[in-house]
Design an enzyme around this catalytic site. Structure first.
Site: not given
Ligand code: NAD
Length: 298
Positions: A60, A104, A127
């Site tokens: 990422k 994460q 997200d």
């Protein structure tokens, strides 16, 4: 149409589509920088040293920088407390250089992932897991939506065209991360949607009725060839590591070799997987535009 074992379904090339999307994002970053004088920034928080999570976070970071954005990686020790993690999230919520925040998952077991996700400001929730963003999706006014189903929708529209209205979509799996938002996005696109899961009876028969079959169960080879209607478009979200002839390899949830009679199918790897990070960066730009009162791109 008869089910022809020797037919060849088109392969949906997610790697190539994601590369094109990343190029478009790069151009958009330049335009947004010129418009606002501000560089879009994404903060990623990693707690502990789970090897798979470390690989995802490194990837990422690389792709965020490659797209011309700022990347802020916060690596915290496994013993970080809930309060320490929430403290960091609150600081990132008010940091002007940070437009998107991603924590994460999975978190170490002593931390409550839901409390952490809900602490992220909804406008920076790239997200798309915050209840406000889930609610916006549910009510047909999506802003930030989960990256993996967003990538699946892009691949479906690239394969079938923008208009999915009236098609019967079957989603295998009902997780908050993939199955449920996927079903909602398909409903928002006016599909008729069936969701099947581990407690469903007649899963195979329901799948056989699908024009669009999206599989996110995490069960290698679950969907056999005779579960797939001839001409269906199959999106295989599964990522499963299996041992094959003494070698470790990644496979999806669909028995790919039996799916030749599908119209098109995503391979694993190289299908849905590469779309997820591209969609994360796309969401970061959506968040940036929202925070700068710029129109959200379609
Ligand atoms: P999950 O474990 O949270 O959910 C799995 C779902 O599948 C559940 O709703 C369960 O009821 C259903 N299921 C399990 N066995 C089933 C069966 N035999 N028949 C029908 N339904 C069944 O998993 P998840 O987070 O939704 O992920 C699913 C898969 O997608 C995993 O393989 C995961 O690695 C993969 N994934 C890939 C990406 C990506 O491509 N970037 C992102 C997220 C998840």
């Amino acid at each position: 149409m008869s089910m022809d074992r020797f037919a060849r379904a088109a392969s949906i090339d997610g790697k190539q589509f994601a590369a094109g999307l990343l190029e478009r994002i790069k151009k958009d970053v330049e335009i947004l920088k010129a418009q606002t004088g501000v560089v879009p920034g994404l903060a990623v928080v990693l707690v502990g040293d789970d090897p798979a999570s470390s690989v995802y976070v490194a990837s990422k970071h690389r792709q965020t920088v490659a797209a011309g954005m700022k990347s802020f990686v916060h690596q915290l020790p496994a013993e970080t407390s809930q309060n320490e993690l929430l403290g960091l999230v609150h600081r990132l919520n008010v940091a002007p250089e940070v437009h998107g925040i991603l924590v994460q998952l999975p978190l170490p077991v002593h931390l409550d992932p839901n409390a952490v996700i809900q602490a992220i400001h909804q406008d920076k929730d790239v997200d798309g897991f915050h209840v406000s963003n889930a609610g916006r999706l549910f009510t047909g006014n999506p802003v930030l939506v989960p990256c993996t189903p967003l990538g699946c929708m892009m691949l479906l529209k690239d394969t079938l065209g923008e208009n999915l209205s009236g098609l019967h979509a079957v989603v295998v799996g009902k997780s908050n991360i993939v199955g449920k938002p996927m079903a909602q996005m398909l409903m928002n696109a006016h599909c008729t949607v069936t969701v099947v899961h581990s407690q469903t009876r007649d899963t195979a028969e329901l799948c056989r009725a699908a024009d669009i079959l999206v599989v996110a169960a995490g069960r290698p080879g679950l969907v056999r060839g005779d579960w797939i209607k001839p001409g269906a478009v199959v999106i295989d979200v599964g990522i499963n590591r299996i041992q094959d002839g003494g070698k470790s390899k990644i496979v999806g949830d669909v028995a790919f070799g039996e799916a030749g009679h599908a119209r098109a199918i995503t391979p694993v790897p190289g299908g849905v997987g590469p779309m997820t990070i591209a969609c994360l960066l796309s969401n970061t730009l959506t968040a940036f535009r929202g925070q700068h009162n710029l129109a959200i791109a379609a």
